[in-house]
Design an enzyme around this catalytic site. Structure first.
Site, PDB file in Angstrom:
ATOM      1  CD1 TRP A 167       6.005   6.388  -4.111  1.00 29.58           C
ATOM      2  CD2 TRP A 167       7.622   6.752  -2.604  1.00 29.58           C
ATOM      3  NE1 TRP A 167       5.416   6.920  -2.977  1.00 29.58           N
ATOM      4  CE2 TRP A 167       6.391   7.160  -2.036  1.00 29.58           C
ATOM      5  CE3 TRP A 167       8.781   6.890  -1.840  1.00 29.58           C
ATOM      6  CZ2 TRP A 167       6.275   7.688  -0.754  1.00 29.58           C
ATOM      7  CZ3 TRP A 167       8.674   7.413  -0.564  1.00 29.58           C
ATOM      8  CH2 TRP A 167       7.438   7.809  -0.034  1.00 29.58           C
ATOM      9  CG  ASN A 168       9.195   2.345   0.235  1.00 30.58           C
ATOM     10  OD1 ASN A 168       8.682   1.752  -0.709  1.00 30.58           O
ATOM     11  ND2 ASN A 168       9.242   1.841   1.438  1.00 30.58           N
ATOM     12  N   GLY A 204       2.572  -1.521  -1.706  1.00 27.45           N
ATOM     13  CA  GLY A 204       2.226  -0.106  -1.768  1.00 27.45           C
ATOM     14  C   GLY A 204       1.329   0.269  -0.617  1.00 27.45           C
ATOM     15  CD  GLU A 256       4.446  -8.355   2.155  1.00 25.78           C
ATOM     16  OE1 GLU A 256       4.446  -7.688   3.219  1.00 25.78           O
ATOM     17  OE2 GLU A 256       4.446  -9.593   2.139  1.00 25.78           O
ATOM     18  CB  CYS A 286       6.635  -0.972   4.598  1.00 20.76           C
ATOM     19  SG  CYS A 286       7.897  -2.204   4.266  1.00 20.76           S
ATOM     20  CD  GLU A 345       2.823   3.766   5.911  1.00 21.70           C
ATOM     21  OE1 GLU A 345       2.086   4.017   4.939  1.00 21.70           O
ATOM     22  OE2 GLU A 345       3.562   2.770   5.958  1.00 21.70           O
ATOM     23  CE  LYS A 375       2.550   0.859 -12.069  1.00 15.66           C
ATOM     24  NZ  LYS A 375       2.950   2.191 -11.600  1.00 15.66           N
ATOM     25  N   PRO A 376       6.825  -0.668 -11.961  1.00 18.41           N
ATOM     26  CG  PRO A 376       8.660   0.513 -12.805  1.00 18.41           C
ATOM     27  CD  PRO A 376       7.580  -0.466 -13.214  1.00 18.41           C
TER      28      PRO A 376
HETATM   29  P1  NAD Z   1       0.801   3.476  -3.822  1.00 10.65           P
HETATM   30  O1  NAD Z   1      -0.249   2.566  -3.322  1.00 10.65           O
HETATM   31  O2  NAD Z   1       0.442   4.885  -4.088  1.00 10.65           O
HETATM   32  O3  NAD Z   1       1.405   2.926  -5.199  1.00 10.65           O
HETATM   33  C1  NAD Z   1       1.978   1.627  -5.293  1.00 10.65           C
HETATM   34  C2  NAD Z   1       1.937   1.183  -6.742  1.00 10.65           C
HETATM   35  O4  NAD Z   1       0.592   0.985  -7.150  1.00 10.65           O
HETATM   36  C3  NAD Z   1       2.529   2.202  -7.728  1.00 10.65           C
HETATM   37  O5  NAD Z   1       3.301   1.505  -8.680  1.00 10.65           O
HETATM   38  C4  NAD Z   1       1.285   2.796  -8.369  1.00 10.65           C
HETATM   39  O6  NAD Z   1       1.494   3.300  -9.670  1.00 10.65           O
HETATM   40  C5  NAD Z   1       0.377   1.585  -8.403  1.00 10.65           C
HETATM   41  N1  NAD Z   1      -1.054   1.871  -8.539  1.00 10.65           N
HETATM   42  C6  NAD Z   1      -1.730   2.982  -8.169  1.00 10.65           C
HETATM   43  N2  NAD Z   1      -3.054   2.825  -8.437  1.00 10.65           N
HETATM   44  C7  NAD Z   1      -3.209   1.590  -8.959  1.00 10.65           C
HETATM   45  C8  NAD Z   1      -4.331   0.831  -9.404  1.00 10.65           C
HETATM   46  N3  NAD Z   1      -5.571   1.323  -9.378  1.00 10.65           N
HETATM   47  N4  NAD Z   1      -4.117  -0.430  -9.858  1.00 10.65           N
HETATM   48  C9  NAD Z   1      -2.877  -0.953  -9.880  1.00 10.65           C
HETATM   49  N5  NAD Z   1      -1.778  -0.281  -9.484  1.00 10.65           N
HETATM   50  C10 NAD Z   1      -1.939   0.973  -9.019  1.00 10.65           C
HETATM   51  O7  NAD Z   1       2.010   3.337  -2.786  1.00 10.65           O
HETATM   52  P2  NAD Z   1       3.357   4.196  -2.737  1.00 10.65           P
HETATM   53  O8  NAD Z   1       3.022   5.557  -2.248  1.00 10.65           O
HETATM   54  O9  NAD Z   1       4.101   4.048  -4.027  1.00 10.65           O
HETATM   55  O10 NAD Z   1       4.218   3.398  -1.639  1.00 10.65           O
HETATM   56  C11 NAD Z   1       4.262   3.732  -0.288  1.00 10.65           C
HETATM   57  C12 NAD Z   1       3.459   2.721   0.507  1.00 10.65           C
HETATM   58  O11 NAD Z   1       3.968   1.416   0.284  1.00 10.65           O
HETATM   59  C13 NAD Z   1       3.548   2.951   2.016  1.00 10.65           C
HETATM   60  O12 NAD Z   1       2.275   2.820   2.579  1.00 10.65           O
HETATM   61  C14 NAD Z   1       4.445   1.800   2.494  1.00 10.65           C
HETATM   62  O13 NAD Z   1       4.223   1.419   3.825  1.00 10.65           O
HETATM   63  C15 NAD Z   1       4.082   0.722   1.525  1.00 10.65           C
HETATM   64  N6  NAD Z   1       5.135  -0.297   1.456  1.00 10.65           N
HETATM   65  C16 NAD Z   1       4.917  -1.520   2.030  1.00 10.65           C
HETATM   66  C17 NAD Z   1       5.934  -2.488   2.028  1.00 10.65           C
HETATM   67  C18 NAD Z   1       5.734  -3.843   2.691  1.00 10.65           C
HETATM   68  O14 NAD Z   1       6.539  -4.716   2.461  1.00 10.65           O
HETATM   69  N7  NAD Z   1       4.709  -4.027   3.507  1.00 10.65           N
HETATM   70  C19 NAD Z   1       7.160  -2.197   1.431  1.00 10.65           C
HETATM   71  C20 NAD Z   1       7.345  -0.945   0.857  1.00 10.65           C
HETATM   72  C21 NAD Z   1       6.317  -0.001   0.872  1.00 10.65           C
END
Ligand code: NAD
Length: 515
Positions: A153-154, A227, A249, A283, A381, A177-178
């Protein structure tokens, strides 16, 4: 018989309907939109349609697909305000930061239109092996098929549709899948692809929660996941069971190291930007600073002035706010607990330190000092507008503490000595290190970006950032086929002896390894 269409649901009704997700504007608490929460059958249908559409898309070749990417590039420029407004409304970041995401959309469309063909062109390989002399060796990259992109979401555009672009350029059909917290920008991307005339079903958006994501993981041929580390590990395990390639990532705890010979104004300015960009919900945000003792006090004083000058609040147009709201409610609790735990254990908040009263999810920009290296704010984090600064004795201690977390996404080093900067960089456990800079690497799309340790696997950008969406095929062509070969049956002592002799002649005297 007459039928009456059911009355449209009110937003209050939709908020209780598990078939829908209501998106909230985090700056105001108002409803920003509603999207369907797709179930497994709906995801199945999207993937089947994408699978049927993919071969014709691949057939277009690089130049055929590049034409669509250039139309995307133009669409982003023509609709920059609409995209930025959508990002701002669902994520809460300032218009200025939302426009940076739009700029990335423009750049990425142009970059992959130009570079996909050269990164994925057939590669001719030469060999010194005496056993394959005269053969032609070729590596080719075939599209993976249907690629799933799951995003956070960020950055509703950058880390969602941003990864769709190279996957499409490689000849795949893509389902995005956003995050359920910020799906509206991706829905707008579906509108964009239809407006530019992208062939039907080559790209689709599967809005929904984690279960929708999980249904996608079960069906695609390759996956790009951005994520949290926790979800990333689960997703990677399932991809491992399915034996499909996955690129991850994930989270970070990026350190900035300020050495005593640094330009402190530059270091403070860039560290402020690195820590506070998107209110720290990046991130690759700077999440902790390690400062050599002789310049610690001066650096802290500069950072305090910089933090105090930040304007926090809802962005109402370009240049109106430096620090927007936090997007996701649970994040506000994490940020609060990291700050409160640190203060309870003896740290001091030189600025901020609390949630802002009133509407929206705002946390005051918070500069923490007198922290120690084991506090949660230094190891976990935080993903918020906070920055702990720790005094270190020297370069050695800075490197040790920088490498001490489970993450390894990015790091930055400040010094006027270029050799020293590189020397320190090479000892840091991080996928990317910037010297006298921060975050800038993300806009060099030629440079791979990806984490070590718990920060991920694989990379986006560069050759690796598109090859991961392909299946590699090695082709060996024997141009002058003989009836048989030395190593084939029927075995006989003469040919075996000849083979051994060749091995000895060619490999018997190991050459010195080039330095
Ligand atoms: P999250 O892991 O909660 O969710 C990410 C995505 O995964 C969402 O679309 C969610 O619906 C989906 N999801 C959840 N459970 C799932 C499952 N069992 N199977 C498949 N998909 C599933 O992460 P978030 O809170 O949305 O994002 C924040 C995190 O993302 C932070 O830790 C941040 O550091 C990281 N991030 C990393 C980068 C990078 O490039 N390294 C970039 C942006 C964000």
């Amino acid at each position: 018989m007459t039928t009456t269409a059911p009355a449209p649901k009110t937003s209050a009704e939709l908020s209780h309907d598990p078939g829908f997700i209501q998106v909230e504007n985090p700056s105001t608490g108002a409803v920003a939109g509603t999207v369907p929460n797709l179930d497994e059958a709906a995801v199945d249908a999207l993937v089947a349609a994408a699978r049927a559409a993919q071969p014709a898309w691949a057939e277009l070749g690089f130049s055929g697909r590049a034409r669509y990417l250039r139309s995307m590039q133009k669409w982003f420029i023509d609709n920059a305000d609409l995209v930025a407004e959508t990002i701002h409304r669902e994520n809460g970041k300032s218009y200025d930061e939302a426009h940076i995401e739009v700029a990335y959309g423009v750049m990425a469309s142009a970059f992959w239109a130009r570079k996909a063909g050269s990164y994925l062109a057939d590669e001719r390989v030469r060999t010194r092996s005496p056993f394959v002399l005269g053969r032609k060796l070729v590596i080719r990259y075939a599209p993976a098929g249907v690629v799933g992109v799951i995003g956070p979401w960020n950055n509703p555009l950058l880390n969602n549709f941003g990864d769709v672009i190279p996957a499409l350029a490689a000849g795949n059909a893509v389902i995005l899948k956003p995050s359920e917290i910020t799906p509206l920008t991706s829905v707008l991307m579906a509108r964009m692809t239809s407006e530019i005339g992208l062939p039907a079903d080559v790209f689709a958006v599967a809005t929904g929660d984690g279960e929708t994501g999980s249904a996608l993981v079960e069906r695609v041929d390759a996956l790009m996941f951005t994520g949290s580390t926790r979800t990333g590990k689960k997703v990677a395990a399932r991809c491992g069971e399915r034996l499909i390639p996955v690129s991850l990532e994930l989270g970070g705890k990026d350190p900035a190291i300020v050495l005593a010979d640094a330009d402190l104004d530059r270091a403070a300015h860039m560290t402020l930007f690195g820590a506070m960009h998107n209110s720290g919900q990046t991130c690759t945000s700077v999440e902790r600073v390690l400062v050599e003792a002789p310049v610690y006090d001066e650096f802290v004083a500069k950072m305090q002035v910089a933090f105090e000058s930040l304007r926090m609040g809802e962005s109402t147009g370009l240049g109106t706010s430096d620090s927007g709201s936090l997007t996701f409610l649970p994040q506000l609790r994490t940020v609060t607990s990291h700050v409160q735990d640190a203060v309870r254990a003896g740290a001091r908040a030189l600025t901020g330190g609390a949630v802002r009263e009133g509407a929206g999810r705002f946390f005051e920009p918070t500069l923490l000092v007198d922290v120690d290296e084991d506090m949660d704010c230094m190891t976990q984090e935080t993903f918020g507008p906070t920055l702990p600064i720790l005094k270190v004795a020297d370069e050695e201690e800075a490197i040790r503490i920088a490498n001490s977390t489970s993450f390894g996404l990015q790091a930055s080093v400040y010094t006027k000595d270029k050799k020293r900067g590189q020397r320190v960089a090479r000892r840091l456990h991080a996928g990317t290190v910037t010297i006298n800079d921060v975050l800038a690497n993300y806009f060099a799309l030629e440079l791979p970006m990806g984490g070590w340790k718990d920060s991920g696997l694989g990379a986006r950008h560069g050759a690796e950032g598109i090859r991961k969406f392909t299946k590699r095929q090695s082709i060996l062509v024997t141009n002058f086929p003989m009836k048989n070969e030395l190593h084939t049956m029927p075995f006989n002592a003469g040919s075996q002896a000849l083979m051994q002799k060749i091995v000895k002649v060619v490999y018997g005297r190991p050459r010195r390894t080039a330095r």
